[in-house]
Motif scaffolding. Structure first.
Motif, PDB file in Angstrom:
ATOM      1  N   GLU A 196     -22.418   2.358  47.635  1.00 38.99           N
ATOM      2  CA  GLU A 196     -22.898   2.905  46.600  1.00 38.99           C
ATOM      3  C   GLU A 196     -22.286   2.277  45.311  1.00 38.99           C
ATOM      4  O   GLU A 196     -21.217   2.002  45.319  1.00 38.99           O
ATOM      5  N   PRO A 197     -23.304   2.279  44.234  1.00 39.64           N
ATOM      6  CA  PRO A 197     -22.478   1.852  42.998  1.00 39.64           C
ATOM      7  C   PRO A 197     -21.459   2.821  42.547  1.00 39.64           C
ATOM      8  O   PRO A 197     -21.313   3.802  42.984  1.00 39.64           O
ATOM      9  N   ALA A 198     -20.367   2.402  41.938  1.00 40.84           N
ATOM     10  CA  ALA A 198     -19.114   3.058  41.392  1.00 40.84           C
ATOM     11  C   ALA A 198     -19.821   4.562  41.025  1.00 40.84           C
ATOM     12  O   ALA A 198     -18.766   5.571  41.011  1.00 40.84           O
ATOM     13  N   HIS A 199     -20.486   4.551  39.876  1.00 42.98           N
ATOM     14  CA  HIS A 199     -20.564   5.841  39.440  1.00 42.98           C
ATOM     15  C   HIS A 199     -21.534   6.742  40.499  1.00 42.98           C
ATOM     16  O   HIS A 199     -21.641   7.946  40.151  1.00 42.98           O
ATOM     17  N   GLN A 200     -21.651   6.451  41.806  1.00 39.93           N
ATOM     18  CA  GLN A 200     -22.351   7.314  42.563  1.00 39.93           C
ATOM     19  C   GLN A 200     -21.609   7.720  43.833  1.00 39.93           C
ATOM     20  O   GLN A 200     -21.909   8.183  44.742  1.00 39.93           O
TER      21      GLN A 200
ATOM     22  N   GLU B 215     -18.494   8.053  46.739  1.00 31.52           N
ATOM     23  CA  GLU B 215     -17.802   9.310  47.160  1.00 31.52           C
ATOM     24  C   GLU B 215     -16.285   9.065  46.941  1.00 31.52           C
ATOM     25  O   GLU B 215     -15.783   8.076  47.367  1.00 31.52           O
ATOM     26  N   LEU B 216     -15.736  10.119  46.095  1.00 30.53           N
ATOM     27  CA  LEU B 216     -14.394   9.536  45.392  1.00 30.53           C
ATOM     28  C   LEU B 216     -13.490   9.603  46.737  1.00 30.53           C
ATOM     29  O   LEU B 216     -12.559   8.962  46.981  1.00 30.53           O
TER      30      LEU B 216
ATOM     31  N   TRP C  74     -13.473   6.466  48.550  1.00 25.30           N
ATOM     32  CA  TRP C  74     -12.635   5.568  47.925  1.00 25.30           C
ATOM     33  C   TRP C  74     -11.070   5.948  48.257  1.00 25.30           C
ATOM     34  O   TRP C  74     -10.363   5.025  48.553  1.00 25.30           O
TER      35      TRP C  74
ATOM     36  N   ASN D 122     -16.999  -2.369  45.136  1.00 22.19           N
ATOM     37  CA  ASN D 122     -15.977  -1.684  44.178  1.00 22.19           C
ATOM     38  C   ASN D 122     -14.635  -1.469  44.805  1.00 22.19           C
ATOM     39  O   ASN D 122     -13.751  -2.364  44.636  1.00 22.19           O
TER      40      ASN D 122
END
Ligand code: NDP
Ligand code: 8X3
Length: 253
Positions: A90-94, A96-97, A100, A146
């Motif tokens: 997913e793109p960074a703004h979506q 899952e933390l 990451w 990302n």
């Protein structure tokens, strides 16, 4: 007999690397979280294989497993830091933390923990080779790469910085940077069990195989001791580059 330690031996590259190294006459310590797969591998590979089940992102487990190796498995000649994963596209703004954090804990913190625990025994003997599994994702950005790409860029720079710290020693460090490779669980993990989506990525393309990567790892270590390959980037012949993206509809006022 050389002793190798291969992290992430339960699947994909790590599994192929263990088999290739054993066929080439090494003794191999194979690691991973899935103990039952490691036991099955030991039954297949025999006495030259030592299974060590632990989670590289858990420092206590990692220290416990590596520090309590039987004496005859001390003095690792070749460390292959292979355990790692991508989670999500997913793109960074979506994204899952938690995904990451898991990539950082495994690909960065796990890799540096194992390295820090094994390196002193190499330095004491002034001998050894660390081969890290980076990725083209650490060299080229792509949408959804990302944090995964960030962890692989870390591994590239960490590998080069290890070389700087090891100046004047005989210890070698190499970073293998593969592109599209099939025959592993990488995309099944990235897409969280959506095996159909994972399989689509490898449809109608001659991808690089785990055995190709295992042969490269063996070749790197078989170079004469005065030769250090710093980085080796490998893609399928069928994978090349795209032009940079330019958006002609975007008007910023
Ligand atoms: P796989 O998913 O097939 O294998 C990953 C291995 O890493 C497994 O053995 C897994 O074991 C282990 N692992 C993952 N997390 C942990 C953890 N927390 N603790 C211990 N072991 C762990 O992937 P690949 O073989 O494809 O990938 C291997 C390496 O190569 C990775 O670092 C990946 O980023 C890199 N790479 C892969 C590419 C590809 O296209 N396949 C391309 C470029 C680089 P277990 O689950 O049992 O713990
Ligand atoms: C794996 C290769 O392109 O999926 O590291 O990031 S890629």
């Amino acid at each position: 007999m050389k002793i190798a330690l291969v992290t992430g031996a339960t699947a994909g590259f790590g599994l192929a690397i263990c088999k290739t190294l054993i066929s080439a006459g090494y003794k191999v310590i194979g690691t991973g979280r899935r103990a039952e797969r490691l036991s099955a591998l030991q039954a297949e590979l025999g006495e030259h294989f030592l299974p060590l089940a632990f989670d590289v992102s858990n420092l206590q487990q990692t220290e416990q497993a590596l520090n309590n190796r039987p004496n005859e498995w001390k003095n690792v000649d070749l460390l292959v830091n292979n355990a790692g994963l991508a989670l999500g596209l997913e793109p960074a703004h979506q994204a899952e933390l938690s995904d990451w954090y898991q990539m950082i804990d495994t690909n960065i913190k796990g890799l540096v923990s194992v390295t820090r625990l094994i390196l002193p025994e190499m330095v004491a003997r002034n001998s050894g080779h660390i081969i890290n599994l980076g990725s083209i994702a650490g060299n080229y950005p792509y949408p959804g790469g990302n944090v995964y790409g960030g962890t692989k860029a870390f591994i590239k720079q960490f590998s080069l910085n290890l070389r700087a710290d090891l100046a004047g020693t005989a210890i070698r460090v190499s970073n293998v940077e593969p592109g599209l490779c099939g025959g592993t669980e990488f995309s099944n993990v990235r897409f969280k069990g959506d095996d159909e989506k994972a399989a689509k990525l490898y449809e109608n393309v001659q991808y690089v195989s785990p055995e190709d990567i295992a042969n490269i790892v063996l070749w790197l270590n078989q170079q004469p001791p005065h030769v250090n390959i710093n980085r080796i980037e490998v893609m399928p012949t069928a994978q090349t580059f795209s032009p940079l993206a330019v958006n002609r509809e975007l008007v910023i006022k």
